[in-house]
Write an enzyme that holds these catalytic residues in place. Structure first.
Site, PDB file in Angstrom:
ATOM      1  N   GLY A  17     -43.164 -23.834  60.192  1.00 35.28           N
ATOM      2  CA  GLY A  17     -43.418 -24.226  58.805  1.00 35.28           C
ATOM      3  C   GLY A  17     -42.182 -24.804  58.148  1.00 35.28           C
ATOM      4  O   GLY A  17     -41.306 -25.339  58.837  1.00 35.28           O
ATOM      5  N   THR A  29     -46.634 -16.539  57.280  1.00 34.15           N
ATOM      6  CA  THR A  29     -47.860 -17.337  57.364  1.00 34.15           C
ATOM      7  C   THR A  29     -47.777 -18.277  58.555  1.00 34.15           C
ATOM      8  O   THR A  29     -46.828 -19.055  58.673  1.00 34.15           O
ATOM      9  CB  THR A  29     -48.061 -18.178  56.089  1.00 34.15           C
ATOM     10  N   GLU A  81     -52.131 -22.266  55.847  1.00 30.76           N
ATOM     11  CA  GLU A  81     -51.277 -21.184  56.334  1.00 30.76           C
ATOM     12  C   GLU A  81     -52.051 -19.868  56.350  1.00 30.76           C
ATOM     13  O   GLU A  81     -52.661 -19.499  55.352  1.00 30.76           O
ATOM     14  CB  GLU A  81     -50.053 -21.029  55.419  1.00 30.76           C
ATOM     15  N   TYR A  93     -45.305 -18.675  67.656  1.00 34.18           N
ATOM     16  CA  TYR A  93     -45.243 -20.139  67.584  1.00 34.18           C
ATOM     17  C   TYR A  93     -45.718 -20.728  68.915  1.00 34.18           C
ATOM     18  O   TYR A  93     -45.417 -20.208  69.986  1.00 34.18           O
ATOM     19  CB  TYR A  93     -43.807 -20.606  67.333  1.00 34.18           C
ATOM     20  N   LYS A 109     -51.847 -20.784  42.126  1.00 35.03           N
ATOM     21  CA  LYS A 109     -51.247 -20.489  40.818  1.00 35.03           C
ATOM     22  C   LYS A 109     -49.739 -20.567  40.927  1.00 35.03           C
ATOM     23  O   LYS A 109     -49.164 -20.378  41.987  1.00 35.03           O
ATOM     24  CB  LYS A 109     -51.605 -19.042  40.393  1.00 35.03           C
TER      25      LYS A 109
HETATM   26  P1  ADP Z   1     -42.863 -20.739  58.995  1.00 36.47           P
HETATM   27  O1  ADP Z   1     -42.258 -21.383  57.800  1.00 36.47           O
HETATM   28  O2  ADP Z   1     -42.303 -21.244  60.289  1.00 36.47           O
HETATM   29  O3  ADP Z   1     -44.362 -20.771  58.970  1.00 36.47           O
HETATM   30  P2  ADP Z   1     -43.038 -17.949  58.212  1.00 36.47           P
HETATM   31  O4  ADP Z   1     -41.940 -17.195  57.514  1.00 36.47           O
HETATM   32  O5  ADP Z   1     -44.230 -18.323  57.395  1.00 36.47           O
HETATM   33  O6  ADP Z   1     -42.374 -19.209  58.907  1.00 36.47           O
HETATM   34  O7  ADP Z   1     -43.480 -17.068  59.475  1.00 36.47           O
HETATM   35  C1  ADP Z   1     -44.573 -17.501  60.232  1.00 36.47           C
HETATM   36  C2  ADP Z   1     -44.510 -17.068  61.669  1.00 36.47           C
HETATM   37  O8  ADP Z   1     -44.389 -15.642  61.758  1.00 36.47           O
HETATM   38  C3  ADP Z   1     -45.807 -17.398  62.383  1.00 36.47           C
HETATM   39  O9  ADP Z   1     -45.796 -18.732  62.900  1.00 36.47           O
HETATM   40  C4  ADP Z   1     -45.853 -16.349  63.493  1.00 36.47           C
HETATM   41  O10 ADP Z   1     -45.204 -16.841  64.653  1.00 36.47           O
HETATM   42  C5  ADP Z   1     -45.060 -15.170  62.909  1.00 36.47           C
HETATM   43  N1  ADP Z   1     -45.889 -14.035  62.475  1.00 36.47           N
HETATM   44  C6  ADP Z   1     -45.608 -12.739  62.774  1.00 36.47           C
HETATM   45  N2  ADP Z   1     -46.504 -11.914  62.241  1.00 36.47           N
HETATM   46  C7  ADP Z   1     -47.407 -12.678  61.568  1.00 36.47           C
HETATM   47  C8  ADP Z   1     -48.585 -12.374  60.802  1.00 36.47           C
HETATM   48  N3  ADP Z   1     -49.007 -11.107  60.626  1.00 36.47           N
HETATM   49  N4  ADP Z   1     -49.287 -13.418  60.264  1.00 36.47           N
HETATM   50  C9  ADP Z   1     -48.847 -14.692  60.437  1.00 36.47           C
HETATM   51  N5  ADP Z   1     -47.746 -15.032  61.143  1.00 36.47           N
HETATM   52  C10 ADP Z   1     -47.010 -14.045  61.710  1.00 36.47           C
HETATM   53 MG    MG Z   2     -45.531 -20.179  57.283  1.00 39.25          MG
END
Ligand code: ADP
Ligand code: MG
Length: 157
Positions: A17, A29, A81, A93, A109
């Site tokens: 992300g 997410t 997301e 990932y 919001k």
């Molecule tokens: P990004 O900006 O890369 O999306 P995030 O801080 O949103 O980073 O973290 C997302 C990543 O965290 C996901 O791609 C996944 O690999 C990991 N992850 C671990 N636990 C969860 C969860 N419960 N729900 C969603 N993603 C998770």
């Molecule tokens: Mg994310």
């Protein structure tokens, strides 16, 4: 109008992300690629949804999902997301995330503070948990979609 496309079945790779720090909030997410997002109905409402999610061939868990405007593309494109309501041992990932979007919670919001944002998301999660325990929503957890081989996406509604 938000419900017109539901239930919505979707499968795609989890990509990196944009470092909005959702993990630091304790709410990571899993982001879908631009290509998957483009395949969504263009008139689907932005906002917060709930549904079911599964990583690879893993278990099906409750999730909350946001469809929002993607700041990386100056808010001209959407992002999708998924926060899965489950604690994973590792990041996933590159894995295939399968979701069914079941219901709509609220529009996007802006919040005055980080605390307000976090508590809104916690409420969304509680709402998702309650809704998904209803028999009509629970049955989608068992949908064949989660057990079919990759690629066979059927939006059967
Ligand atoms: P990004 O900006 O890369 O999306 P995030 O801080 O949103 O980073 O973290 C997302 C990543 O965290 C996901 O791609 C996944 O690999 C990991 N992850 C671990 N636990 C969860 C969860 N419960 N729900 C969603 N993603 C998770
Ligand atoms: Mg994310």
């Amino acid at each position: 109008a938000a419900m017109r496309h539901l239930p919505y079945f979707c499968r795609g790779e989890v990509v990196k992300g944009f470092g909005r720090g959702s993990r630091e909030l304790g709410i990571p997410t899993a982001n879908f690629s631009e290509q998957v997002v483009e395949s969504f109905p263009s008139d689907i409402s932005t906002g917060i949804y709930y549904g079911w999610a599964c990583v690879g061939n893993g278990d099906v868990h409750k999730m909350v999902l946001s469809i929002g405007w993607n700041p990386f593309y100056k808010n001209t494109k959407k992002s999708v997301e998924t926060h899965i309501i489950h604690t994973f041992k590792e990041d996933f990932y590159g894995e295939i995330l399968s979701i069914v979007i079941v219901g709509y919670i609220r529009p996007e919001k802006n919040f005055d503070s980080l605390e307000a944002l976090i508590s809104a998301i916690q409420e969304d999660i509680e709402e998702a948990k309650r809704q998904l325990d209803l028999p009509e929503h629970l049955k989608l957890k068992e949908d064949n979609f989660f057990h079919l081989p990759e690629g066979k996406i059927v939006n059967n509604h």
